[in-house]
Design a protein around this motif. Structure first.
Motif, PDB file in Angstrom:
ATOM      1  N   HIS A 154       2.381  -3.535  -0.863  1.00 45.37           N
ATOM      2  CA  HIS A 154       2.157  -3.089   0.519  1.00 45.37           C
ATOM      3  C   HIS A 154       3.470  -2.902   1.255  1.00 45.37           C
ATOM      4  CE1 HIS A 154      -2.341  -3.989   1.315  1.00 45.37           C
ATOM      5  NE2 HIS A 154      -2.137  -3.085   0.401  1.00 45.37           N
TER       6      HIS A 154
ATOM      7  N   HIS B 172      -4.437   3.529  -1.889  1.00 43.49           N
ATOM      8  CA  HIS B 172      -5.682   3.995  -2.521  1.00 43.49           C
ATOM      9  C   HIS B 172      -5.967   5.467  -2.269  1.00 43.49           C
ATOM     10  CE1 HIS B 172      -6.268  -0.155  -3.239  1.00 43.49           C
ATOM     11  NE2 HIS B 172      -6.139  -0.406  -1.959  1.00 43.49           N
TER      12      HIS B 172
ATOM     13  N   HIS C 104      -6.909  -3.825  -7.331  1.00 50.32           N
ATOM     14  CA  HIS C 104      -5.665  -4.487  -7.735  1.00 50.32           C
ATOM     15  C   HIS C 104      -6.006  -5.630  -8.690  1.00 50.32           C
ATOM     16  CE1 HIS C 104      -3.644  -2.340  -4.506  1.00 50.32           C
ATOM     17  NE2 HIS C 104      -4.539  -2.803  -3.649  1.00 50.32           N
TER      18      HIS C 104
HETATM   19 FE   LIG Z   1      -4.805  -2.116  -1.572  1.00 50.90          FE
END
Ligand SMILES: [Fe+2]
Ligand SMILES: Cc1cc2nc3c(=O)[nH]c(=O)nc-3n(C[C@H](O)[C@H](O)[C@H](O)COP(=O)(O)O)c2cc1C
Ligand SMILES: [Fe+2]
Length: 393
Positions: free
Chosen positions: A25, A86, A227
């Motif tokens: 992230h 995504h 994930h």
């Molecule tokens: Fe994610």
């Protein structure tokens, strides 16, 4: 590295394992082993893609998708979550399949319009809706704010498969396909650090979701997250762990001593505090922020009752790593936690009240006034530090 895993005769997982990507992230979440990203392809009468992938991996995955499609076009794209890891390659998929229908939550359409600036064949889906794609039916359930407003789950009824996107993910980078090939405790540990850093700030929504999920009666044999590793054998354990997190389970005698220190003075204070807590029966972990991985500390925070947070005086402010940590703590919305602050100064006791106020603003119950020492703690001061701790724990 791209790997295609055949789940059923006509259902595939396409997964990228990126051992070099040590920042999950973006910049906010340092990880040890790297990251993994997965999406799914169902080759039914209507070819259905469940999510896509970060566009940095698109060139790598496209030949694999093309091989599976074998000349067919994608009829449906299910968008469970409109976050770039995504849906970063959503627009690229749609370029090759402009006729495809897009299924997403109501909040998902809004998020897509704000990110893609283009109208597609959007269809709003939510709990109670189903989509027939041939021999299979897909059901949907919104999972709002776990962890974005648009999140939803897709359930393949006939095969009892839940496509859970971010939920039940783990930061586990391993070639294995299913959970049972791994040690259960290892898998749950990686799931916990993921939860602490991605999901915990939305813990209240998880509680509501788990209650709703228990009532929908979807029988589940396989969870396919976006994930980590697919869950088959440890589904019950994973759900129990999520329930425990959602219940805000705290260990009453667990303490973390977290600090930053330039020349080692606050560090000496931290050591006295650790010694005192241990002698009083606390389970203690101690972290100097600049020498630790922040994601691990946030993981340890999950069930910690007492946070003892230290910083020295740096130009009349707290040290930047401590400020960074405090922002994370505040954003995580911990409940029922206690806090003590401490630190060393040279000529002005200025930032310690600010440190205390910031921890109080993060809803910590502050047990005592800041414990402070001028420059290096001498023997007498070490004793005072221990006494002050002992009086309030
Ligand atoms: Fe994610
Ligand atoms: C760059 C720098 C700025 C500092 N600014 C202040 C200050 O504004 N006020 C103060 O009382 N002490 C200041 N100090 C002194 C430290 O707070 C003091 O040396 C303290 O004992 C350091 O503890 P530590 O080794 O845990 O970092 C400063 C020290 C450094 C290195
Ligand atoms: Fe996400």
């Amino acid at each position: 590295m791209v790997k295609v895993n055949k789940i059923k005769d006509n259902i595939y997982q396409i997964r990228v394992i990126d051992k070099e990507n040590k920042n999950f992230h973006g910049c906010i979440f340092p990880v040890i082993d790297g990251s993994s990203y997965a999406f799914y392809l169902i080759m039914d009468e209507q070819v259905t893609l469940v999510d896509t992938i970060d566009d940095i991996y698109y060139d790598e995955v496209l030949p694999e998708i093309d091989k599976l499609l074998n000349g067919r076009k994608i009829d449906n794209v299910i968008v469970n979550h409109v976050e770039p890891d995504h849906e970063g390659s959503f627009a690229l998929v749609m370029k090759d399949n402009p006729q495809a229908n897009v299924y997403t939550s109501k909040a998902g359409i809004k998020a897509m319009q704000e990110q893609f600036f283009k109208e597609y064949n959007y269809n709003v889906v939510g709990y109670g809706d189903s989509l027939n794609i041939g021999k299979y039916n897909l059901l949907f359930m919104e999972t709002p704010l776990v962890h974005w407003p648009d999140n939803m789950w897709t359930y393949l009824q006939e095969e009892k498969i839940l496509f859970s996107n971010d939920a039940f993910g783990q930061l586990l980078v391993d070639d294995v396909v299913y959970d049972e090939e791994l040690d259960k405790d290892k898998l749950l540990k990686y799931s916990r650090e993921y939860y602490a850093n991605i999901v915990m700030p939305n813990n209240k929504n998880v509680k509501a979701l788990l209650t709703k999920f228990a009532n929908v009666n979807w029988d589940i044999e396989l969870i396919c997250p976006a994930h980590g590793i697919m869950l088959k054998g440890y589904i019950k354990d994973m759900l129990a762990q999520y329930q425990s997190f959602a219940n805000n389970t705290i260990i009453d005698n667990k303490a973390l001593v977290v600090y930053e220190s330039i020349w080692g003075n606050t560090k000496l204070m931290a050591q006295s505090i650790v010694d005192e807590l241990v002698s009083k029966g606390y389970e203690v972990k101690s972290y100097q922020l600049s020498k630790s991985r922040i994601s691990e500390i946030m993981d340890e925070m999950m069930d910690t009752k007492l946070l003892v947070l230290g910083s020295s005086n740096h130009n009349n402010c707290i040290l930047p790593p401590v400020a960074d940590f405090l922002e994370r703590v505040k954003a995580t919305h911990f409940e029922n936690r206690n806090g003590i602050v401490f630190g060393s100064y040279g000529w002005a006791k200025i930032p310690f009240n600010d440190l205390k106020e910031r921890l109080a603003a993060a809803k910590f119950n502050i047990l005592t006034e800041p414990i402070i020492v001028n420059y290096t703690p001498h023997q007498e001061e070490e004793k005072t530090i221990k006494d002050e701790i002992a009086q309030v724990i």
